[in-house]
Enzyme design. Structure first.
Site, PDB file in Angstrom:
ATOM      1  CG  ASN A  10      -1.903  -0.988   1.328  1.00  0.00           C
ATOM      2  OD1 ASN A  10      -2.599  -1.258   0.180  1.00  0.00           O
ATOM      3  ND2 ASN A  10      -2.163  -1.442   2.589  1.00  0.00           N
ATOM      4  N   GLY A  38       1.457  -1.438   3.869  1.00  0.00           N
ATOM      5  CA  GLY A  38       0.774  -2.613   3.489  1.00  0.00           C
ATOM      6  C   GLY A  38       1.405  -3.678   4.394  1.00  0.00           C
ATOM      7  CG  ASN A  42       4.248  -2.469   6.557  1.00  0.00           C
ATOM      8  OD1 ASN A  42       5.011  -1.849   5.676  1.00  0.00           O
ATOM      9  ND2 ASN A  42       3.212  -2.168   7.242  1.00  0.00           N
ATOM     10  N   GLY A 213      -0.140  -5.603  22.613  1.00  0.00           N
ATOM     11  CA  GLY A 213       0.307  -4.112  22.472  1.00  0.00           C
ATOM     12  C   GLY A 213       0.953  -4.064  23.789  1.00  0.00           C
ATOM     13  N   GLY A 242       3.013  -4.694  14.522  1.00  0.00           N
ATOM     14  CA  GLY A 242       2.767  -5.788  14.511  1.00  0.00           C
ATOM     15  C   GLY A 242       3.288  -6.338  13.292  1.00  0.00           C
ATOM     16  CG  ASP A 243       2.642  -5.329   9.368  1.00  0.00           C
ATOM     17  OD1 ASP A 243       1.706  -6.182   9.676  1.00  0.00           O
ATOM     18  OD2 ASP A 243       2.233  -4.154   9.035  1.00  0.00           O
ATOM     19  CB  SER A 282       9.590   2.984  10.444  1.00  0.00           C
ATOM     20  OG  SER A 282       9.062   4.199   9.912  1.00  0.00           O
TER      21      SER A 282
HETATM   22  O1  RIB Z   1      -0.074  -3.063   9.475  1.00  0.00           O
HETATM   23  C1  RIB Z   1       0.089  -1.746   9.020  1.00  0.00           C
HETATM   24  C2  RIB Z   1      -0.433  -1.476   7.538  1.00  0.00           C
HETATM   25  O2  RIB Z   1      -1.886  -1.710   7.791  1.00  0.00           O
HETATM   26  C3  RIB Z   1      -0.183  -0.074   6.988  1.00  0.00           C
HETATM   27  O3  RIB Z   1       1.098  -0.062   6.432  1.00  0.00           O
HETATM   28  C4  RIB Z   1      -1.250  -0.102   6.098  1.00  0.00           C
HETATM   29  O4  RIB Z   1      -0.768  -0.041   4.956  1.00  0.00           O
HETATM   30  C5  RIB Z   1      -2.231  -0.952   6.507  1.00  0.00           C
HETATM   31  O5  RIB Z   1      -2.356  -1.963   5.599  1.00  0.00           O
END
Ligand code: RIB
Length: 294
Positions: A10, A38, A42, A213, A242-243, A282
């Site tokens: 994204n 996205g 990520n 969290g 989280g990613d 980041s």
């Molecule tokens: O998990 C974070 C992501 O969620 C963001 O980068 C955004 O694109 C959404 O998909």
């Protein structure tokens, strides 16, 4: 083991706001950052930065060059990320002064998947390789089925959660990666240990990671239950936390780390990412995470 990351890419529009916009309100934003993100991108970047053997797959639109550039910048091949004649997915992200976010996602090219694409990008996968999926592309279930036919492990992050997830062939999942909201929605439970118990009872072949969290994370596999708290930092933006946790945790487990060590490494990586604005760009390097822990 190679990890095929099949997920969303994204363009993220980050709006810094005093509070999340309310119904009927027009809210000025002090700052706009346009950055790559996205969940799929990520997580792929986090895996790569953490040193895993990753095959990034995905679909972008005519405006997707900046998304491909991120993968190139971390040394990844982009030949399985296909350009479609449409718009890329994008996300509108409000970030409040506490660093919390509210996200609207427009699917764009992330909803242009078909079976032929899944078969093509997974063609060279070997039994024991893994596919990593989130719920931000269409036909996730089909990808699970194709992956299982090839003897792959299926790793699923049910994010963003919606009830269509229960129509997926979840019995094919080997590892669930949930936050507490997704875990509660998947199980009807709220206490972390109850969520993990019900998830592993309902899907007995699966292990499960639950991120909580500010309360850390819990992982349950066939050998036991492992926990880790968070490292305290000044939070700027929680997007992508989280990613990042997912990528560093999987890479560490895959590299032979014990679950407790994998949780510690992933917690450190997440602490670094929340201290910065943005998602994919980041994500720290493995060296930064080592320095943080030292
Ligand atoms: O998990 C974070 C992501 O969620 C963001 O980068 C955004 O694109 C959404 O998909």
């Amino acid at each position: 083991m190679r990890i095929y990351s099949v997920g969303s890419l994204n363009i993220d529009y980050f709006y810094s706001v005093p509070h999340f916009v309310r119904a009927g309100e027009t809210l000025p934003s002090a700052k706009l950052d346009i950055l790559p993100g996205g969940k799929g991108l990520n997580q792929a970047v986090a895996l790569i930065r953490a040193g895993a053997d990753v095959v990034p797959c995905g679909l972008v639109g005519n405006d997707g060059e900046m998304l491909l550039d991120v993968l190139k910048s971390v040394g990844a091949k982009t030949d399985r990320v296909i350009k479609k004649d449409m718009s890329s997915g994008h996300a509108i992200i409000q970030v409040d002064p506490a660093g919390q976010n509210g996200i609207i996602v427009f699917h764009g090219a992330n909803f242009a998947y078909d079976e032929a694409y899944f078969r093509k990008v997974l063609a060279d996968a070997e039994p024991g390789d893994a596919v990593l999926l989130q719920n931000e592309i269409n036909d996730v279930g089909l990808c699970m089925t194709v992956a299982k036919e090839k003897g792959m492990r299926v790793i699923f992050n049910p994010s963003p959660f919606d009830n269509s997830i229960f129509e997926l062939p979840l019995e094919k999942v080997d590892l669930f990666l949930c936050n507490e909201i997704e875990g509660a929605a998947m199980t009807g439970k709220t206490a972390p240990d109850d969520i993990l118990t019900v998830l592993c009872e309902n899907y007995p072949n699966a292990d499960a990671l639950l991120t909580l969290g500010g309360a850390g994370a819990v992982y349950r596999d066939k050998t036991g239950v492992f926990r880790h708290g968070v490292f305290k930092v000044d939070v700027v933006d929680t997007t992508g936390a989280g990613d990042t946790f997912t990528g560093f945790f999987l890479a560490a487990l895959n590299g032979g780390s014990a679950p407790a060590d994998a949780l510690r490494t992933a917690s450190a990586a997440s602490a670094i990412v929340v201290s910065r604005i943005g998602a994919a760009l980041s994500i720290p390097t493995a060296e930064e995470v080592k320095e943080f822990l030292a």
